[in-house]
Design a protein around this motif. Structure first.
Motif, PDB file in Angstrom:
ATOM      1  N   TYR A 103       0.845  -1.189   0.000  1.00 42.00           N
ATOM      2  CA  TYR A 103       0.000   0.000   0.000  1.00 42.00           C
ATOM      3  C   TYR A 103       0.884   1.243   0.000  1.00 42.00           C
ATOM      4  O   TYR A 103       1.810   1.350   0.802  1.00 42.00           O
ATOM      5  CB  TYR A 103      -0.912   0.012   1.234  1.00 42.00           C
ATOM      6  CG  TYR A 103      -1.809  -1.193   1.317  1.00 42.00           C
ATOM      7  CD1 TYR A 103      -2.954  -1.289   0.539  1.00 42.00           C
ATOM      8  CD2 TYR A 103      -1.510  -2.249   2.176  1.00 42.00           C
ATOM      9  CE1 TYR A 103      -3.789  -2.397   0.616  1.00 42.00           C
ATOM     10  CE2 TYR A 103      -2.341  -3.363   2.265  1.00 42.00           C
ATOM     11  CZ  TYR A 103      -3.474  -3.422   1.478  1.00 42.00           C
ATOM     12  OH  TYR A 103      -4.296  -4.521   1.561  1.00 42.00           O
ATOM     13  N   ARG A 104       0.560   2.183  -0.886  1.00 47.90           N
ATOM     14  CA  ARG A 104       1.360   3.404  -1.001  1.00 47.90           C
ATOM     15  C   ARG A 104       1.049   4.362   0.139  1.00 47.90           C
ATOM     16  O   ARG A 104      -0.103   4.625   0.453  1.00 47.90           O
ATOM     17  CB  ARG A 104       1.080   4.101  -2.334  1.00 47.90           C
ATOM     18  CG  ARG A 104       1.991   5.297  -2.590  1.00 47.90           C
ATOM     19  CD  ARG A 104       1.710   5.964  -3.916  1.00 47.90           C
ATOM     20  NE  ARG A 104       0.380   6.558  -3.971  1.00 47.90           N
ATOM     21  CZ  ARG A 104       0.048   7.725  -3.405  1.00 47.90           C
ATOM     22  NH1 ARG A 104       0.941   8.412  -2.736  1.00 47.90           N
ATOM     23  NH2 ARG A 104      -1.183   8.179  -3.520  1.00 47.90           N
ATOM     24  N   GLN A 105       2.112   4.848   0.758  1.00 42.26           N
ATOM     25  CA  GLN A 105       2.027   5.949   1.720  1.00 42.26           C
ATOM     26  C   GLN A 105       3.046   6.983   1.257  1.00 42.26           C
ATOM     27  O   GLN A 105       4.252   6.799   1.442  1.00 42.26           O
ATOM     28  CB  GLN A 105       2.346   5.491   3.141  1.00 42.26           C
ATOM     29  CG  GLN A 105       2.303   6.627   4.143  1.00 42.26           C
ATOM     30  CD  GLN A 105       2.808   6.225   5.514  1.00 42.26           C
ATOM     31  OE1 GLN A 105       3.420   5.178   5.697  1.00 42.26           O
ATOM     32  NE2 GLN A 105       2.566   7.073   6.492  1.00 42.26           N
ATOM     33  N   ASP A 106       2.553   8.018   0.582  1.00 50.29           N
ATOM     34  CA  ASP A 106       3.417   9.026  -0.036  1.00 50.29           C
ATOM     35  C   ASP A 106       4.364   8.327  -1.013  1.00 50.29           C
ATOM     36  O   ASP A 106       3.918   7.715  -1.963  1.00 50.29           O
ATOM     37  CB  ASP A 106       4.145   9.865   1.020  1.00 50.29           C
ATOM     38  CG  ASP A 106       3.170  10.620   1.923  1.00 50.29           C
ATOM     39  OD1 ASP A 106       2.130  11.083   1.402  1.00 50.29           O
ATOM     40  OD2 ASP A 106       3.429  10.739   3.135  1.00 50.29           O
ATOM     41  N   VAL A 108       6.511   5.797  -0.274  1.00 51.76           N
ATOM     42  CA  VAL A 108       6.949   4.519   0.283  1.00 51.76           C
ATOM     43  C   VAL A 108       5.814   3.510   0.143  1.00 51.76           C
ATOM     44  O   VAL A 108       4.638   3.862   0.182  1.00 51.76           O
ATOM     45  CB  VAL A 108       7.309   4.694   1.789  1.00 51.76           C
ATOM     46  CG1 VAL A 108       7.658   3.376   2.431  1.00 51.76           C
ATOM     47  CG2 VAL A 108       8.437   5.696   1.961  1.00 51.76           C
ATOM     48  N   LEU A 109       6.173   2.243  -0.037  1.00 53.52           N
ATOM     49  CA  LEU A 109       5.174   1.174  -0.041  1.00 53.52           C
ATOM     50  C   LEU A 109       5.262   0.411   1.283  1.00 53.52           C
ATOM     51  O   LEU A 109       6.351   0.037   1.725  1.00 53.52           O
ATOM     52  CB  LEU A 109       5.419   0.216  -1.208  1.00 53.52           C
ATOM     53  CG  LEU A 109       5.238   0.813  -2.601  1.00 53.52           C
ATOM     54  CD1 LEU A 109       5.623  -0.211  -3.670  1.00 53.52           C
ATOM     55  CD2 LEU A 109       3.815   1.292  -2.809  1.00 53.52           C
ATOM     56  N   LEU A 110       4.112   0.221   1.902  1.00 52.61           N
ATOM     57  CA  LEU A 110       4.023  -0.526   3.155  1.00 52.61           C
ATOM     58  C   LEU A 110       3.508  -1.926   2.835  1.00 52.61           C
ATOM     59  O   LEU A 110       2.461  -2.065   2.195  1.00 52.61           O
ATOM     60  CB  LEU A 110       3.055   0.159   4.119  1.00 52.61           C
ATOM     61  CG  LEU A 110       3.288   1.646   4.396  1.00 52.61           C
ATOM     62  CD1 LEU A 110       2.169   2.209   5.262  1.00 52.61           C
ATOM     63  CD2 LEU A 110       4.633   1.864   5.054  1.00 52.61           C
ATOM     64  N   GLY A 111       4.213  -2.944   3.262  1.00 53.82           N
ATOM     65  CA  GLY A 111       3.854  -4.321   2.919  1.00 53.82           C
ATOM     66  C   GLY A 111       3.149  -5.065   4.026  1.00 53.82           C
ATOM     67  O   GLY A 111       3.496  -4.933   5.198  1.00 53.82           O
ATOM     68  N   ASN A 112       2.158  -5.850   3.628  1.00 51.14           N
ATOM     69  CA  ASN A 112       1.439  -6.734   4.543  1.00 51.14           C
ATOM     70  C   ASN A 112       1.224  -8.079   3.886  1.00 51.14           C
ATOM     71  O   ASN A 112       0.908  -8.143   2.700  1.00 51.14           O
ATOM     72  CB  ASN A 112       0.042  -6.182   4.889  1.00 51.14           C
ATOM     73  CG  ASN A 112       0.068  -5.057   5.880  1.00 51.14           C
ATOM     74  OD1 ASN A 112       0.939  -4.992   6.731  1.00 51.14           O
ATOM     75  ND2 ASN A 112      -0.885  -4.160   5.770  1.00 51.14           N
ATOM     76  N   ASP A 130       3.186  -7.540   9.177  1.00 51.16           N
ATOM     77  CA  ASP A 130       3.999  -6.480   8.599  1.00 51.16           C
ATOM     78  C   ASP A 130       5.176  -7.050   7.808  1.00 51.16           C
ATOM     79  O   ASP A 130       5.918  -7.889   8.313  1.00 51.16           O
ATOM     80  CB  ASP A 130       4.503  -5.568   9.714  1.00 51.16           C
ATOM     81  CG  ASP A 130       5.333  -4.396   9.202  1.00 51.16           C
ATOM     82  OD1 ASP A 130       5.098  -3.939   8.071  1.00 51.16           O
ATOM     83  OD2 ASP A 130       6.232  -3.948   9.950  1.00 51.16           O
ATOM     84  N   LEU A 131       5.324  -6.592   6.555  1.00 56.76           N
ATOM     85  CA  LEU A 131       6.451  -7.007   5.712  1.00 56.76           C
ATOM     86  C   LEU A 131       7.479  -5.895   5.530  1.00 56.76           C
ATOM     87  O   LEU A 131       8.399  -6.030   4.730  1.00 56.76           O
ATOM     88  CB  LEU A 131       5.931  -7.460   4.339  1.00 56.76           C
ATOM     89  CG  LEU A 131       5.028  -8.685   4.331  1.00 56.76           C
ATOM     90  CD1 LEU A 131       4.527  -8.949   2.911  1.00 56.76           C
ATOM     91  CD2 LEU A 131       5.739  -9.898   4.882  1.00 56.76           C
ATOM     92  N   GLY A 132       7.279  -4.802   6.234  1.00 60.38           N
ATOM     93  CA  GLY A 132       8.227  -3.693   6.131  1.00 60.38           C
ATOM     94  C   GLY A 132       7.862  -2.711   5.030  1.00 60.38           C
ATOM     95  O   GLY A 132       6.714  -2.653   4.582  1.00 60.38           O
ATOM     96  N   THR A 133       8.854  -1.967   4.590  1.00 62.24           N
ATOM     97  CA  THR A 133       8.642  -0.943   3.571  1.00 62.24           C
ATOM     98  C   THR A 133       9.612  -1.117   2.425  1.00 62.24           C
ATOM     99  O   THR A 133      10.636  -1.800   2.549  1.00 62.24           O
ATOM    100  CB  THR A 133       8.842   0.468   4.171  1.00 62.24           C
ATOM    101  OG1 THR A 133      10.198   0.595   4.611  1.00 62.24           O
ATOM    102  CG2 THR A 133       7.901   0.737   5.313  1.00 62.24           C
ATOM    103  N   LYS A 134       9.268  -0.494   1.302  1.00 62.56           N
ATOM    104  CA  LYS A 134      10.177  -0.421   0.158  1.00 62.56           C
ATOM    105  C   LYS A 134       9.855   0.851  -0.619  1.00 62.56           C
ATOM    106  O   LYS A 134       8.731   1.372  -0.529  1.00 62.56           O
ATOM    107  CB  LYS A 134      10.092  -1.671  -0.704  1.00 62.56           C
ATOM    108  CG  LYS A 134       8.759  -1.942  -1.372  1.00 62.56           C
ATOM    109  CD  LYS A 134       8.821  -3.252  -2.154  1.00 62.56           C
ATOM    110  CE  LYS A 134       7.500  -3.546  -2.846  1.00 62.56           C
ATOM    111  NZ  LYS A 134       7.535  -4.829  -3.552  1.00 62.56           N
ATOM    112  N   PRO A 135      10.835   1.354  -1.366  1.00 67.69           N
ATOM    113  CA  PRO A 135      10.559   2.581  -2.125  1.00 67.69           C
ATOM    114  C   PRO A 135       9.529   2.317  -3.222  1.00 67.69           C
ATOM    115  O   PRO A 135       9.426   1.210  -3.724  1.00 67.69           O
ATOM    116  CB  PRO A 135      11.911   2.959  -2.710  1.00 67.69           C
ATOM    117  CG  PRO A 135      12.812   1.784  -2.521  1.00 67.69           C
ATOM    118  CD  PRO A 135      12.180   0.879  -1.523  1.00 67.69           C
ATOM    119  N   ARG A 136       8.838   3.348  -3.530  1.00 66.47           N
ATOM    120  CA  ARG A 136       7.793   3.257  -4.566  1.00 66.47           C
ATOM    121  C   ARG A 136       8.401   3.203  -5.940  1.00 66.47           C
ATOM    122  O   ARG A 136       9.362   3.744  -6.309  1.00 66.47           O
ATOM    123  CB  ARG A 136       6.860   4.457  -4.435  1.00 66.47           C
ATOM    124  CG  ARG A 136       5.714   4.386  -5.341  1.00 66.47           C
ATOM    125  CD  ARG A 136       4.743   5.483  -5.026  1.00 66.47           C
ATOM    126  NE  ARG A 136       3.974   5.700  -6.234  1.00 66.47           N
ATOM    127  CZ  ARG A 136       3.516   6.843  -6.646  1.00 66.47           C
ATOM    128  NH1 ARG A 136       3.710   7.909  -5.937  1.00 66.47           N
ATOM    129  NH2 ARG A 136       2.833   6.951  -7.733  1.00 66.47           N
TER     130      ARG A 136
END
Length: 136
Positions: A103-106, A108-112, A130-136
């Motif tokens: 899911y995009r947050q600004d 960053v992508l938030l993973g689930n 929670d799978l952490g984050t990654k750049p968009r």
């Protein structure tokens, strides 16, 4: 016990059936209950819910199955597998099979890793790991 600032209270058609589902299948914990009111405060890791058999206290209209239409409760957990194991062991159907979502947050992508299941009254529960984050 520390109370969360927001604790949904679900009206249920059968306190006994709902308590069995949450405690024996999903492995929530009873924090306290009032059997005479058919009420329980339950928790799973950092999430809290209250369940109470339908009464006239909170009724805003007629309840029809599935309850809670238009809402899903996201419950973040350390690992979804133990919850899935309990559902599979009890032949309880999933609403949406487990999958990874980002899911995009600004910027960053938030993973689930998540799945959805309906409780006995049709309330939609989304368990997310929670799978952490990654750049968009």
């Amino acid at each position: 016990m520390r109370f969360n600032k927001l604790i949904p209270e679900l009206s249920v058609s059968s306190f006994k059936n709902s308590l069995h589902f949450y405690i024996n299948i999903l492995r929530f914990k009873i924090e306290y209950q009032r059997e005479e009111s058919k009420f329980a405060m339950i928790s799973f890791q950092e999430s809290q819910l209250m369940i109470e058999e339908i009464n006239d206290h909170w009724s805003t209209g007629k309840l029809e199955h599935p309850f809670g239409r238009g809402i899903n409760f996201q419950i973040e957990v350390d690992n979804i597998q133990s919850i899935l194991d309990g559902l599979i062991k009890n032949n309880y159907p999933l609403f949406v099979e487990p999958k990874e979502n980002w899911y995009r947050q600004d910027d960053v992508l938030l993973g689930n890793k998540e799945f959805l299941v309906q409780d006995p009254d049709g309330y939609l529960l989304r368990f997310a790991e929670d799978l952490g984050t990654k750049p968009r």
